[in-house]
Motif scaffolding. Structure first.
Motif, short mmCIF file in Angstrom:
data_model
loop_
_atom_site.label_atom_id
_atom_site.label_comp_id
_atom_site.label_asym_id
_atom_site.label_seq_id
_atom_site.Cartn_x
_atom_site.Cartn_y
_atom_site.Cartn_z
N ALA A 330 -8.89 -26.94 -5.65
CA ALA A 330 -10.30 -26.56 -5.66
C ALA A 330 -11.23 -27.76 -5.57
O ALA A 330 -12.43 -27.61 -5.32
CB ALA A 330 -10.61 -25.75 -6.92
N VAL A 332 -11.53 -29.67 -3.27
CA VAL A 332 -12.07 -29.78 -1.91
C VAL A 332 -13.45 -29.16 -1.80
O VAL A 332 -14.22 -29.49 -0.90
CB VAL A 332 -11.09 -29.12 -0.92
N ARG A 333 -13.80 -28.29 -2.75
CA ARG A 333 -15.11 -27.62 -2.74
C ARG A 333 -16.06 -28.23 -3.76
O ARG A 333 -17.04 -27.59 -4.12
CB ARG A 333 -14.93 -26.12 -3.03
N VAL A 334 -15.76 -29.42 -4.27
CA VAL A 334 -16.62 -30.08 -5.26
C VAL A 334 -17.18 -31.34 -4.61
O VAL A 334 -16.61 -32.43 -4.73
CB VAL A 334 -15.85 -30.41 -6.54
N PRO A 335 -18.31 -31.25 -3.93
CA PRO A 335 -18.85 -32.44 -3.24
C PRO A 335 -19.38 -33.50 -4.19
O PRO A 335 -19.60 -34.64 -3.78
CB PRO A 335 -19.98 -31.85 -2.38
N ARG A 342 -11.74 -36.94 -4.83
CA ARG A 342 -11.53 -35.61 -4.27
C ARG A 342 -10.29 -35.58 -3.38
O ARG A 342 -9.47 -34.65 -3.45
CB ARG A 342 -12.77 -35.19 -3.47
N TRP A 408 -5.76 -19.65 0.48
CA TRP A 408 -7.13 -20.01 0.10
C TRP A 408 -7.55 -21.32 0.77
O TRP A 408 -8.69 -21.44 1.25
CB TRP A 408 -7.21 -20.16 -1.42
N VAL A 412 -10.85 -22.27 3.48
CA VAL A 412 -11.92 -23.23 3.22
C VAL A 412 -11.80 -24.48 4.08
O VAL A 412 -12.70 -25.32 4.05
CB VAL A 412 -11.93 -23.63 1.73
N SER A 413 -10.70 -24.63 4.79
CA SER A 413 -10.53 -25.80 5.66
C SER A 413 -10.31 -25.32 7.09
O SER A 413 -10.01 -24.16 7.34
CB SER A 413 -9.33 -26.65 5.21
#
Length: 783
Positions: A330, A332-335, A342, A408, A412-413
């Motif tokens: 997850a 990968v979704r935390v900029p 990351r 998932w 997202v990628s």
């Protein structure tokens, strides 16, 4: 040459001027070498002054002379290094050998004097620009400080603990070397040497204090932390920080793995968590240190999962680690996280998922391979149930968890790999789950058929090309495995194979699917139809040879459908041809049944050859009819095949003659080939098994006549068929004599003759190749 000076004074003056010229020349040559190296490094053409052809000076571009094998600085460095090594060896020999022959005062004075001189000498050397010499002398001085420490231990503290003394000495030497390097910043060696010596005090102190494996791990980790802090200013310290940090984590992982309870795993977990914090902190500070975040987050997963591992079965311990590691994806979704942190966290989650999937895959592979035992006794109705509480039950859970995480991640990628992994892992987990959970046999087949069908539907309408290919492979593997398992019972065989065959037929008829998917399903549908018919014949308890007749119904059905099959016609016909070959193989045990099967196969080919686009099957039909006839004749004990072939050959040749008269462009193979082969081939087979001389003589004469007729009329079929039969008859007749001569020759003669032949052919290879091309062209010009 008159001079006002006396000869002695003039000679002295000339000598002084020549000496000055020599000094000036040496200075200019050194300056010239430096300028040449500078120009060569910059890629500029070297311009030199030299005499021209006319004798006058001129400028020219090019090298000034032969290239030197070693430049002056490199040769100087080699000499200085050798000198430093020799001084170090001499100092070591003095300390170890000659030390005992001197008193305490003399020993101390000598070592102190030599060490002080070696450490002080670089100062004036650096001032004079002799940096390489200063580095070499400084290296000797640093080595002498180590010898001083050893001498102090050997004389002043011989009863002290050696490891503890080494720890303290390393700390002192690191501080001394750091101060020395800070004072002489032009020297490159002292500061790295100080960093290297600073790696030893804490680990040696832990060993000296019997701190155990965990104590050593903490010592390594603290040293790595100090190195990481130092690396913010000195990049060279990052290497020992990475090495010692990795060693500390390995110690913690080993202790966690060997812990017998959750309580015993807490201390290693603390070490692993501390190492994880250090790795993440390094990646947070340094953008290029994503590997530190990767190792650190994996260590954190091992720490948390290691506490639960002693209380769980091995399979469920894998699930526990996945529960901790997969959420790292997850990140990968935390900029808000730094890029290095990351990236390391996502890769750590992927590594944990991959390791978990591989561990669970071992149990899945065992389930799939176990189906092969059914082949030992087909239709025996023996299906052992699995233990529902076995560790293998966790394998399905682990696979489904990793499949969900991969799915998932694919959402997202933009990369296709996670989608492929999701399909493969999801299929493996769902397909083997009913077996691992100990479901009844009927439920196992029902679930596995449903999973296989779902994979087939996904292959027909894939979300992406990679996922579609993976789904097709999984569907094929699942169908093969469940079909193999269905052989354990008769009812299961018909039910499973029937459902799979119907599903494959439906997939072949699904127009929107990719052509390669439809072709594969069509081939599978033909295969399942053949298997069902053979199984139905086996139920009747007929002889195996009679199983061929139902199997021939599949090629007949495919030939009857023909163009209605559309895009899958060709793969379906190829699969049907394989089914026909299988039918012939099954009927080979009985000549009568084989003749019947050959005749029926010929009928199928003849029926398919009615269509213009399949006219080529007419040749196959004719060959099958002829083969059926000869099998029947062989069963009847016929020894004179000419009585049956000549009545066919004569009218066939007459029909061919009329065809050639009506159509001069018709091929001789079409006109005369079938008629000639109908007699020549069976007669040749009979001649090879005939010990008499009459049939070979008559057959050879007939073949010679056919060959001459073909050569005269320039017809390809009679020429080649007659020549081949004539050559075969000649070989048959000469074979006994060749064998007799070969037995009489020495054993070395055949290899020698073969070698000579190969040499001759090799020497004239090009000519033989041209002759072969001319022969092929000449034959090609015949009708």
């Amino acid at each position: 040459m008159n001079s006002p000076l006396p000869p002695a004074e003039e000679l002295a003056l000339i000598d002084r001027e020549l000496a000055q010229l020599d000094v000036r020349r040496l200075h200019l040559l050194a300056r010239r070498d430096w300028l040449l190296r500078l120009l060569q490094q910059s890629g500029t053409a070297v311009v030199r002054w030299g005499p021209a052809a006319s004798g006058s000076p001129s400028w020219s571009a090019g090298p000034s002379g032969p290239a030197k094998e070693a430049s002056a600085p490199s040769a100087q460095n080699v000499l200085l290094a050798l000198g430093a090594v020799l001084l170090a060896v001499a100092a070591l020999a003095f300390t170890l050998v000659s030390w005992g022959s001197m008193g305490i005062a003399g020993r101390s004075a000598v070592l102190a004097l030599v060490t002080a001189a070696a450490l002080a000498a670089p100062v004036p050397l650096v001032r004079r620009g002799l940096r390489s010499t200063a580095e070499s002398v400084a290296a000797v001085g640093l080595l002498l400080t180590v010898l001083d420490a050893y001498a102090l231990y050997a004389v002043g503290m011989p009863d002290a603990d050696g490891t503890g003394y080494a720890a303290g000495a390393a700390a002192v030497l690191a501080a001394v070397w750091a101060g020395y390097g800070s004072a002489l910043r032009t020297l490159r060696l002292p500061l790295p040497a100080a960093v290297l010596a600073a790696q030893l005090p804490l680990p040696l102190a832990a060993v000296a204090g019997d701190a155990g494996a965990l104590g050593l791990g903490w010592a390594l980790l603290v040293t790595a932390a100090l190195d990481a802090a130092l690396a913010l200013r000195v990049r060279a310290a990052a290497v020992p920080a990475a090495v010692l940090g990795s060693a500390a984590l390995l110690v913690g992982a080993a202790q966690s793995w060997s812990a017998g309870s959750a309580g015993q795993a807490l201390a290693p977990a603390a070490l692993l968590l501390a190492g994880a914090a250090l790795g993440v902190a390094a990646a947070w500070r340094e953008p290029r240190a994503w590997a530190a975040a990767l190792v650190g987050t994996v260590a954190a997963v091992a720490a948390v999962g290691g506490v639960a591992r002693p209380e769980l079965e091995p399979g469920w311990a894998v699930v526990a680690h996945l529960l901790v590691g997969l959420p790292l994806l997850a990140a990968v979704r935390v900029p808000a996280l730094p890029e290095a942190v990351r990236r390391g966290a996502v890769l750590a989650g992927a590594v944990v998922g991959a390791l978990g999937a591989l561990t669970a895959g071992a149990a899945v592979a065992a389930v799939l391979v176990a189906r092969l035992r059914v082949l030992e006794e087909v239709w025996a109705v023996t299906a052992p149930a699995a233990d529902p509480y076995a560790p293998g039950a966790a394998a399905a859970v682990a696979l489904l968890m990793t499949a969900g995480a991969a799915w998932w991640l694919s959402r997202v990628s933009a990369r296709p790999e996670p989608g492929v992994l999701a399909v493969v892992l999801g299929w493996a987990g769902l397909f083997t789950a009913p077996v691992l959970l100990g479901f009844p046999v009927a439920a196992v087949f029902a679930v596995q058929l449903a999973v296989t069908g779902a994979a087939g539907v996904l292959a027909l309408r894939p979300p992406a090309r990679g996922a579609g290919i993976a789904a097709a492979v999984c569907a094929l593997a699942g169908a093969a495995n469940v079909s193999l398992g269905a052989l354990d019972g008769r009812a299961a065989t018909f039910a499973v194979w029937g459902l799979l065959g119907a599903g494959c037929a439906a997939g072949a008829a699904y127009g929107p699917a990719a052509r390669w998917v439809r072709s594969g399903t069509a081939v599978c549908a033909v295969g399942y139809a053949t298997g069902l018919l053979v199984a139905a014949a086996a139920v009747t308890e007929l002889a195996v040879a009679w199983w061929a007749l139902p199997a021939l119904a599949v090629p007949a059905l495919v030939a009857a459908l023909g163009p209605r099959l559309g895009a899958v016609r060709l793969p379906a016909e190829i699969a049907a041809a394989v089914s026909g070959v299988l039918a012939l193989v099954l009927s080979a045990g009985r000549p009568g049944t084989l003749a019947l099967a050959l005749a029926l196969a010929g009928v199928v080919c003849a029926g398919a050859a009615v269509r213009p686009e399949r006219r080529v099957l007419g040749w196959a039909a004719g060959a099958l009819f002829v083969a059926a006839t000869w099998v029947r004749l062989a069963e009847a004990g016929v020894t004179a095949p000419e009585a049956y072939t000549l009545p066919v050959t004569v009218p066939a040749l007459a029909v061919g003659f009329l065809r050639r008269r009506r159509d001069a462009e018709a091929s001789s193979w079409t006109a005369y080939g079938p008629g000639l082969a109908a007699t020549l081939v069976p007669s040749l087979l009979a001649a090879w098994g005939d010990a008499d001389w009459v049939r070979p003589l008559v057959l050879g004469a007939a073949a010679l006549a056919v060959t001459l007729a073909g050569a005269h009329r320039r017809l390809q079929a009679p020429l080649l068929l007659g020549g081949a039969v004539l050559a075969a008859v000649a070989v048959h007749e000469l074979a006994p004599y060749v064998v007799q001569v070969g037995g009489a020759l020495p054993r070395w003669v055949p290899p020698a003759l073969a070698g000579v032949l190969l040499l001759a052919v090799g020497a004239t290879y090009e000519k033989r190749l041209r002759d072969a091309r001319r022969l092929r062209a000449a034959i090609g010009r015949l009708r």
